[in-house]
Design an enzyme around this catalytic site. Sequence first.
Site, PDB file in Angstrom:
ATOM      1  N   CYS A  38      -1.905   5.605   7.570  1.00 13.44           N
ATOM      2  CA  CYS A  38      -0.860   4.943   8.355  1.00 13.44           C
ATOM      3  C   CYS A  38      -0.229   5.936   9.342  1.00 13.44           C
ATOM      4  O   CYS A  38      -0.865   6.349  10.293  1.00 13.44           O
ATOM      5  CB  CYS A  38       0.180   4.313   7.437  1.00 13.44           C
ATOM      6  SG  CYS A  38       1.221   3.087   8.265  1.00 13.44           S
ATOM      7  N   HIS A  87      -2.731   1.264   3.363  1.00  9.86           N
ATOM      8  CA  HIS A  87      -2.048   1.827   2.200  1.00  9.86           C
ATOM      9  C   HIS A  87      -2.725   1.311   0.934  1.00  9.86           C
ATOM     10  O   HIS A  87      -3.206   0.182   0.891  1.00  9.86           O
ATOM     11  CB  HIS A  87      -0.585   1.390   2.186  1.00  9.86           C
ATOM     12  CG  HIS A  87       0.264   2.050   3.218  1.00  9.86           C
ATOM     13  ND1 HIS A  87       0.545   3.389   3.223  1.00  9.86           N
ATOM     14  CD2 HIS A  87       0.927   1.521   4.288  1.00  9.86           C
ATOM     15  CE1 HIS A  87       1.327   3.672   4.235  1.00  9.86           C
ATOM     16  NE2 HIS A  87       1.576   2.562   4.903  1.00  9.86           N
TER      17      HIS A  87
END
Length: 497
Positions: A344, A442
């Site tokens: 991310c 994630h």
Amino acid sequence: MADARTLLVAGTASHVGKSTVAAGLCRHLADSGVSVAPFKAQNMSNNARAVPASEAADAPWGEIGVSQYVQARAARVPATTDHNPALLKPRGDAESQLVLDGQAAGHYAAGDYYDQHWDDARETAEAAHQRLAADHDVIVAEGAGSIAEVNLHDRDLANVETARLADADVLVVVDIERGGAFASLYGTLELLPDDVRERVAGAIITKFRGDPALLESGIEEIEERTGVPILGVLPYDDPGLPAEDSLSLPDEGRAVFGSDAPNERSVTVAVPRLSRISNFTDLEPLARVPGVRVAYVPPESELDDADAVVLPGTKNTVDDLRELRAAGFGAELRAFDGPVVGLCGGYQLLGERVTNAGVESTDDLDSVEGFGLLPVETAFRENKRVEAVTRMLDGVGPLAGASGEVSGYEIHMGRTDVPESLPNPVGPTSAATDRVLGTYLHGLFENETAREAFVDAVYEYADRERPAAGGGRQSPYDAAADLVREHVDLAALELPA
């Protein structure tokens, strides 16, 4: 008011074990056939999960704090934004992003939040609690920090207001490891508003090392002084639940999790200790692999003893990027020739540059140069992407040889432009070279296929023999339940024993 009973697990301070007790209660009640759901009216954490939004939201997905996601799994119910209706995500300079019903509502300083938006948060929380209470028999609510912050009693949504709006019984948790547990408990009870003090059903002492008999005289005296029963003493035992916030990491210096002392068969995954780190729970599955050590290192650290580097998520990519560059981490990373993964915000750090940077940074910036390990460029936008996703894995680079489905979630504002010539091993927004991977997914390492491929790549780079896997480990949810059922007088709380 719905008929469901609410038990508020409050604490004398942060990090006293509230999340573990709440998760243990959720799993124990679920095991006992009770319909139970977790709840935290207001959370402050940059560790979040994407979950289905409640009926009150105007989007299909939203985000909640990781502890309520964990507690929903412990309760064996699908996590939704009702489990954590108000979430504050700090981004620096005493400012946080406010998330209501899973949706970002804006960035506010603490004073502005309490003066202008707290009533909205309370209304959102009360509505969420009512929906949960209509569907379940018991709600296990988790407080935040200390329930005895007298300066916040008129606006303490997670503790005082939850006790009131939910007509909750209160269980106070106090950590004895740091010392002063009896004084902390006594002071907490003395400082509670009268109506909340009347709701206290008991207290639990956590993180005790030694013979519980040594506490008997202290327990007798505190019960006599306060009239509040001590319902249990939990031994110091970490069940392995994901941490909610960075209090589990040191403020500075190096911290190592996972395998014991380094030896000829261990490998070290270095993780820069970002000032605004978020979703660092992404690294916990690696730390549970035999032989793998996850080392959180200061930005100025050298990477001489690292066998791989993972750049974690960050609530503020731009400011963390500038901080890392100033510390010399970019040069150190470019000189490192082992496997590198960016997750991310960490993915955004690996690119050529970040544009429209003023959207995220507290400074008025247009463009910031990245580390240049991947030929990608990220542009920030006002809209946030929040969604649970499934991707087809086509492993190259640090995930070489891996294939199949992987699942996780995305929570980010930036959009990354990936050249067509670059492999996309974890879906279309990912990018990889022969040794560097960037992905918005994630939870990547919660997928066994991806985790095993990465660990194999690290061992291959380190030229070491990987140790055999150990025996199966008990589920952290079951371990938390065992702690509660073995050491807490549940009957005194009128709960199934």
